[in-house]
Design a protein around this motif. Sequence first.
Motif, PDB file in Angstrom:
ATOM      1  N   THR A  92       0.928  -1.120   0.081  1.00  0.00           N
ATOM      2  CA  THR A  92      -0.254   0.072  -0.015  1.00  0.00           C
ATOM      3  C   THR A  92       1.014   1.300   0.548  1.00  0.00           C
ATOM      4  OG1 THR A  92      -1.500  -0.965   1.261  1.00  0.00           O
ATOM      5  CG2 THR A  92      -1.729   1.245   0.921  1.00  0.00           C
ATOM      6  N   SER A  95       2.803   1.567  -3.142  1.00  0.00           N
ATOM      7  CA  SER A  95       2.687   1.671  -4.206  1.00  0.00           C
ATOM      8  C   SER A  95       1.753   3.429  -5.059  1.00  0.00           C
ATOM      9  CB  SER A  95       1.260   0.741  -4.784  1.00  0.00           C
ATOM     10  OG  SER A  95       0.958  -0.469  -4.367  1.00  0.00           O
ATOM     11  N   ARG A  96       1.680   3.750  -3.188  1.00  0.00           N
ATOM     12  CA  ARG A  96       1.744   4.701  -3.229  1.00  0.00           C
ATOM     13  C   ARG A  96       2.388   6.419  -3.574  1.00  0.00           C
ATOM     14  NH1 ARG A  96      -2.262   8.385  -4.493  1.00  0.00           N
ATOM     15  NH2 ARG A  96      -1.616   9.833  -2.667  1.00  0.00           N
ATOM     16  N   GLU A  99       2.848   6.234  -7.240  1.00  0.00           N
ATOM     17  CA  GLU A  99       2.051   7.096  -8.262  1.00  0.00           C
ATOM     18  C   GLU A  99       2.397   8.487  -7.980  1.00  0.00           C
ATOM     19  OE1 GLU A  99      -2.696   8.031  -7.790  1.00  0.00           O
ATOM     20  OE2 GLU A  99      -1.564   6.255  -6.522  1.00  0.00           O
ATOM     21  N   VAL A 100       3.226   8.311  -6.796  1.00  0.00           N
ATOM     22  CA  VAL A 100       2.556  10.216  -6.538  1.00  0.00           C
ATOM     23  C   VAL A 100       4.370  11.039  -6.923  1.00  0.00           C
ATOM     24  CG1 VAL A 100       3.372  12.132  -4.494  1.00  0.00           C
ATOM     25  CG2 VAL A 100       2.181  10.088  -4.709  1.00  0.00           C
ATOM     26  N   GLU A 143       8.875  10.555   0.547  1.00  0.00           N
ATOM     27  CA  GLU A 143       7.788  10.173   0.800  1.00  0.00           C
ATOM     28  C   GLU A 143       7.278   9.150   0.952  1.00  0.00           C
ATOM     29  OE1 GLU A 143       4.104  10.817  -1.538  1.00  0.00           O
ATOM     30  OE2 GLU A 143       6.063  12.316  -1.660  1.00  0.00           O
ATOM     31  N   GLN A 147       4.006   8.732   3.463  1.00  0.00           N
ATOM     32  CA  GLN A 147       2.523   7.755   3.038  1.00  0.00           C
ATOM     33  C   GLN A 147       2.748   6.482   3.840  1.00  0.00           C
ATOM     34  OE1 GLN A 147       0.855   8.156   0.690  1.00  0.00           O
ATOM     35  NE2 GLN A 147       1.803   9.563  -0.332  1.00  0.00           N
ATOM     36  N   GLU A 150       0.221   8.251   6.602  1.00  0.00           N
ATOM     37  CA  GLU A 150      -0.780   8.220   6.342  1.00  0.00           C
ATOM     38  C   GLU A 150      -1.270   6.437   6.861  1.00  0.00           C
ATOM     39  OE1 GLU A 150      -2.825  10.879   5.380  1.00  0.00           O
ATOM     40  OE2 GLU A 150      -1.759  12.353   5.507  1.00  0.00           O
ATOM     41  N   HIS A 151      -0.295   6.507   6.253  1.00  0.00           N
ATOM     42  CA  HIS A 151      -0.953   3.636   6.446  1.00  0.00           C
ATOM     43  C   HIS A 151      -1.460   4.202   7.396  1.00  0.00           C
ATOM     44  CE1 HIS A 151      -2.037   0.220   5.139  1.00  0.00           C
ATOM     45  NE2 HIS A 151      -0.661  -0.413   5.512  1.00  0.00           N
TER      46      HIS A 151
END
Length: 249
Positions: A92, A95-96, A99-100, A143, A147, A150-151
């Motif tokens: 998770t 992957s973020r 993407e970012v 990053e 992330q 956030e997770h």
Amino acid sequence: MDQKQTDDELRIDLQELFYMLLSRIWVIIIVSVLGAAAAFCVSYFFITPVYQSTTTAYILDRRSTGAELTQSDLQVSTQITKDAVEMVTSRTVLSRVIEVLNLTESVGSLAGKVSAQASTDTRILKISVVDSDPTRAREIADEVRQQTAEHIKNVMDIEAFNTNEEANQPTTPYSPNIPKNVLLGFFAGLILTVIVLIARYVLDDTVKTPDDVERYLGLSVLGSIPVSEEMNKRTRHTTKKKKAGRSIK
């Protein structure tokens, strides 16, 4: 008596082995230097340097309602930090990050660049990223930290993930460590040469001296004929003439 003789022979053999290695010291030095030179060439010309960037975060989850931290708060936060280590490289989070930052690599490839660790009995989470581009390593590290925060907040329902240090901009390669590799190459050449010389010495069962005759054959030597270097040269010269004469015939 036999034990004493065996000890004497062992002592003499060790002495001969030492002097044999000492007489071949130039071979040992040359091969060791060649090993160091080979390690330098491989490290400098054939290995792509990678850089490491590190960022840290402080995790503290307050469960008590009082103004002061309790032992329970610290224990819970320490456990959360250990859980966060596993979440850093989760699919998770990575992957973020891909993407970012618009990365072209896969999750598995990125996972090989990212590592996390938590020191014992602390709430400090350390995230490290290695990459061939120092700027990209710093961006990925920052990053990944964001992330991960956030997770953790979504999964554990906490608001306790605070940045302790931003990712640094690496200026020197993390790998390869050229001085270390050169030193390892030197010692590898040294050890390999010593092993080969010792193996040749141990496997060589030819009789070279009167002492060898007495030691291995149990025979007493009544006398020996010294052979000079000049006689060896004449013998070799005569042998070459005979071979040449046979060839002409």
